[in-house]
Scaffold this active site. Structure first.
Site, PDB file in Angstrom:
ATOM      1  CG  ASN A  88      -2.014  -1.114   1.026  1.00  0.00           C
ATOM      2  OD1 ASN A  88      -2.063  -1.492   0.451  1.00  0.00           O
ATOM      3  ND2 ASN A  88      -2.636  -1.394   2.278  1.00  0.00           N
ATOM      4  NE  ARG A 422      -6.991  -1.381 -10.868  1.00  0.00           N
ATOM      5  CZ  ARG A 422      -5.737  -0.543 -10.957  1.00  0.00           C
ATOM      6  NH1 ARG A 422      -4.574  -1.081 -11.987  1.00  0.00           N
ATOM      7  NH2 ARG A 422      -5.876   0.710 -10.667  1.00  0.00           N
ATOM      8  NE  ARG A 452      -2.157   6.578 -10.593  1.00  0.00           N
ATOM      9  CZ  ARG A 452      -2.422   7.842 -10.679  1.00  0.00           C
ATOM     10  NH1 ARG A 452      -0.883   8.308 -11.720  1.00  0.00           N
ATOM     11  NH2 ARG A 452      -2.127   8.652 -11.583  1.00  0.00           N
ATOM     12  CG  HIS A 482     -13.734   2.685 -12.039  1.00  0.00           C
ATOM     13  ND1 HIS A 482     -15.024   2.567 -10.639  1.00  0.00           N
ATOM     14  CD2 HIS A 482     -12.221   2.229 -11.298  1.00  0.00           C
ATOM     15  CE1 HIS A 482     -14.131   2.302 -10.039  1.00  0.00           C
ATOM     16  NE2 HIS A 482     -12.859   1.804  -9.839  1.00  0.00           N
ATOM     17  CE1 TYR A 515      -8.494  -6.908  -3.071  1.00  0.00           C
ATOM     18  CE2 TYR A 515      -9.596  -5.232  -5.224  1.00  0.00           C
ATOM     19  CZ  TYR A 515      -8.682  -6.039  -4.219  1.00  0.00           C
ATOM     20  OH  TYR A 515      -7.005  -5.237  -4.281  1.00  0.00           O
ATOM     21  NE  ARG A 611     -11.182  -0.519   1.475  1.00  0.00           N
ATOM     22  CZ  ARG A 611     -10.593  -0.374   0.581  1.00  0.00           C
ATOM     23  NH1 ARG A 611      -9.337   0.204  -0.293  1.00  0.00           N
ATOM     24  NH2 ARG A 611     -11.229  -0.537  -1.163  1.00  0.00           N
ATOM     25  CG  HIS A 639     -13.569  -3.163  -3.559  1.00  0.00           C
ATOM     26  ND1 HIS A 639     -14.113  -3.942  -5.565  1.00  0.00           N
ATOM     27  CD2 HIS A 639     -12.344  -1.822  -4.200  1.00  0.00           C
ATOM     28  CE1 HIS A 639     -13.458  -3.119  -6.226  1.00  0.00           C
ATOM     29  NE2 HIS A 639     -12.957  -1.562  -5.503  1.00  0.00           N
TER      30      HIS A 639
END
Length: 747
Positions: A88, A422, A452, A482, A515, A611, A639
């Site tokens: 992270n 992703r 990214r 997204h 997730y 979160r 998530h």
């Protein structure tokens, strides 16, 4: 019995992450807070109203670090959380610190909503990070490492190895490491080598036997080799019932065999180091003729981007350190001392050990009850009623992958359209889309090249899809796509019908196991017609703004959310039930925060489950008395996004429920294409309400946010251990699966 973590102590409850920037006094008169909200213009800094995004993110990572410190967490999972904390932080430095440094270099002096300039933020970040690194080292050295030894897992220094082990290690070095290494000298004939992002190296001072001047050499630690080498796969004292694990660090292995690399030279000193480079490379999308080429060029630029951090081990050699700072063109504030574990992601070798008693209980996702019969056509199931999916508790393979696979194989399916942000490596969904295209179905895939750190993977994926005949689209200039959406167009007996999956997470089989995400399968025409229009917006030049059901960013989402918050305010003023419950990853969009403050002042009860970072200040008298912010941290990464508005109803199930891909952040609401979908069938609303109530009552994984941006972890009620959100949801999923199996047997 597991020990409770005191609410007043431990990581995340003591140190204030916002040190050095203005803080609202929670004891200040209510009038002060109210005046601050009323008198501050929308685009002006308002330190009394907002916390710093970067510092609140660091508070989130502090909570991650706490999972490594908490002895209630299984031992090897504690090791994993050390790695996650480091991973992270790497991304934070590459993206956020890199962007701030670029602003400083450009002379930017504008202030964030909390009143800090880029330079002040960089200073505050360093002040917050340094104690965390110290804590990480202490947790590993004083708590985790001794516990590993108690369980037969020994991470040895060179001097701690037996003579036989050193001999075997040296043999391993000569056979497996020595041929790969490439020492790079620096002198007038050999320029300073390029140091790639996140690569680990050893800096070496050498002396010629006849001369005393310092000579510099760099050895890159091979990325393909594990950082911890097991010494005794079949060693003495081990058995299947009582294994003994003895490891040596690859660093130590190289460091203690340098004479083989530099024969006849004098090795004076060695210093491990690691470089982090800026990933926030500037992009001029509007001027790009080819988005694929633009992103490819950005990847090339990122490889050679400026250094934003230099990490080194303890007791650094001053000459080496100064030499590196000069060559890398960095200052003292860019240098961070860490312990011997230069990168805690290296200890994933240890976290991966097959020792079930030192890990979380195994979890295999179960089938959603509506999809329990694998032999039933999934399209008939969806026609019978909407299906709400909850991963990783319910199977991604048995639902989302089944949906796309059925569409690819069904001759009645005419078209498949899907967004990919992703997808992960070797995604089965991508192979399925290729198979559908080869079967002459109309297949459209919107691949977001600008995700990214997944850009290179997505470029390769897009090219593979195009070669197979899939219509690949790269999205809208200036906006990331997204939203998580799949559309299937099918020729049913009664006409053409559209089927849709809308989710909160990526179409990624790997992360679907780690997730927590939600998804809706529906053929409701009011929703599917919106999704058809959404794909027209993504692939063509549609300017549609009047979606019937969907909230679409950047088109109408923020306005719709603001309208619903204002509706709760009006309901409260009129004496009708008013309540907002929202779960998301992050919260910082200023107009949403201001609307929530107004709602709190009007008397609306607001529960926020966030979160990650949260720029809003909860619990401030006169400003946010009725706003509570909590965060759930545990074995799964939270998530999913859930939004609930009472809308004047006493029964929460009569209120409005939504799920989708967007957080309440500026980038999600105004700089990305996002989709939020209403959940209307009552059984599905019951499921959502159950999820948020489990989280709000959690006394194991939940943290409560204070007005100053710090957090306190909740303690178990009556000192009784609480299973926590994730264990509770796992148990509920088992119970539902058992009931469904029982009903099936009776039938």
């Amino acid at each position: 019995m597991l020990a409770a973590t005191p609410a007043s102590g431990g990581i995340g409850s003591g140190q204030q992450a916002t040190a050095g920037h203005p803080s609202l006094d929670p004891t200040a008169p209510r009038e002060v807070a109210q005046a601050s909200l009323q008198n501050t213009a929308q685009n002006e800094p308002a330190p009394d109203l907002f916390l710093n995004r970067e510092l609140t993110w660091l508070e989130f990572n502090r909570r991650v670090l706490h999972e490594a410190a908490d002895d209630r967490t299984p031992l090897l999972e504690r090791v994993r959380f050390l790695s996650i904390f480091s991973s992270n932080l790497d991304e934070f430095f590459m993206k956020r610190v890199g962007g701030l440094k670029r602003q400083v270099e450009a002379g930017v002096l504008s202030r964030t909503a909390d009143g800090l300039t880029p330079a002040q933020q960089l200073s505050a970040i360093r002040q917050a990070v340094m104690p965390m690194l110290t804590k990480q080292a202490e947790v590993f050295a004083k708590s985790i490492r001794p516990k590993l030894e108690e369980n037969g897992i020994h991470l040895l220094g060179w001097a701690e190895m037996t003579a036989d082990e050193r001999q075997n290690a040296e043999r391993f070095f000569r056979q497996n490491v020595f041929p790969i290494l490439t020492p790079l000298a620096v002198d007038p004939g050999h320029p300073f080598p390029f140091i790639s992002n996140l690569s680990e190296s050893l800096a070496v001072i050498l002396h010629h036997p006849d001369r005393g001047e310092n000579l510099f050499a760099r050895i890159k630690v091979p990325e393909m080799l594990p950082r911890w080498i097991r010494l005794n796969p079949l060693g003495t004292g081990t058995s299947a019932a009582n294994p003994l694990f003895r490891f040596v660090s690859l660093y130590d292995l190289i460091r203690n065999n340098l004479d083989d690399l530099f024969p006849d030279m004098l090795v004076i000193d060695v210093m491990p180091f690691r470089v982090t480079r800026n990933a926030d490379v500037e992009r001029e999308e509007e001027d790009a003729e080819d988005l694929l080429e633009l992103v490819s060029e950005e990847l090339r630029q990122r490889r050679f981007a400026d250094v934003v951090r230099l990490e080194h081990g303890p007791d650094p050699n001053p000459w080496i350190l100064n030499f590196l700072k000069e060559e890398l063109e960095i200052g003292d504030l860019d240098v961070y001392q860490v312990d011997d574990q230069l990168d805690y992601q290296d200890i994933n070798t240890i976290a991966d050990l097959a020792l079930p008693h030192l890990r979380f209980e195994p979890w295999t996702a179960l089938q959603n009850a509506a999809l329990a019969d694998d032999g039933v056509d999934i399209f008939s199931v969806i026609r019978a009623g909407d299906v709400l999916l909850h991963h990783p508790f319910e199977s991604f393979t048995g639902s989302v992958e089944r949906f796309v696979t059925a569409a690819a194989d069904d001759p009645k399916v005419l078209a498949i359209k899907m967004t990919v942000y992703r997808a992960g490596d070797d995604s089965p969904l991508i192979h399925t889309l290729i198979r559908a295209a080869e079967a002459k179905k109309h297949v459209v895939c919107l691949v977001e090249l600008k995700a990214r750190f997944d850009e290179e993977r997505n470029i390769i994926l897009a090219q593979s899809l195009e070669k197979a005949g899939v219509h690949v689209v790269y999205g809208i200039v200036g906006l990331k796509t997204h939203c998580k959406t799949a559309l299937v167009v099918r020729q049913d007996p009664d006409g053409i019908r559209c089927y849709v999956h809308l989710g909160t997470g990526n179409y990624n089989a790997q992360t679907a196991r780690l997730y927590t995400d939600l998804g809706l399968l529906t053929c409701n025409p009011a929703i599917t017609e919106d999704v058809v229009e959404l794909f027209h917006y993504l692939t063509g030049r549609s300017l549609k703004r009047d979606y019937r059901k969907l909230l679409v960013a950047p088109v109408n989402m923020r306005d719709r959310f603001l309208e619903m918050i204002e509706r709760e305010i009006e309901n409260c003023k009129a004496g009708r039930p008013a309540r907002i419950v929202a779960k998301m990853n992050s919260l910082e969009e200023s107009s949403i925060c201001r609307a929530l403050y107004r709602a709190s002042q009007a008397g609306v009860e607001i529960e926020l489950i966030v979160r990650g970072f949260c720029a809003l200040r909860p619990g401030v008298p006169g400003l946010s008395d009725r706003i509570r912010v909590s965060s759930i941290i545990g074995r799964f990464l939270e998530h999913s996004r859930i939004f609930h508005f009472a809308n004047g109803s006493t029964d929460p199930l009569e209120g409005d429920f939504f799920i989708g891909s967007a957080d309440w952040m500026y980038r999600n609401l105004l700089a990305r294409v996002e989709a939020i979908v209403p959940i209307e069938p009552r059984p599905l609303r019951e499921k959502l309400w159950e999820i948020v109530q489990i989280m709000l009552s959690d006394h194991r994984q939940a943290w409560d946010m204070r007005p100053d941006g710090t957090y306190a972890q909740r303690t178990p009620i009556d000192a009784e251990p609480h299973p926590g959100t994730h264990a509770t949801l796992m148990n509920l999923t088992r119970q539902r699966a058992a009931r469904a199996a029982g009903l099936a047997l009776k039938a």
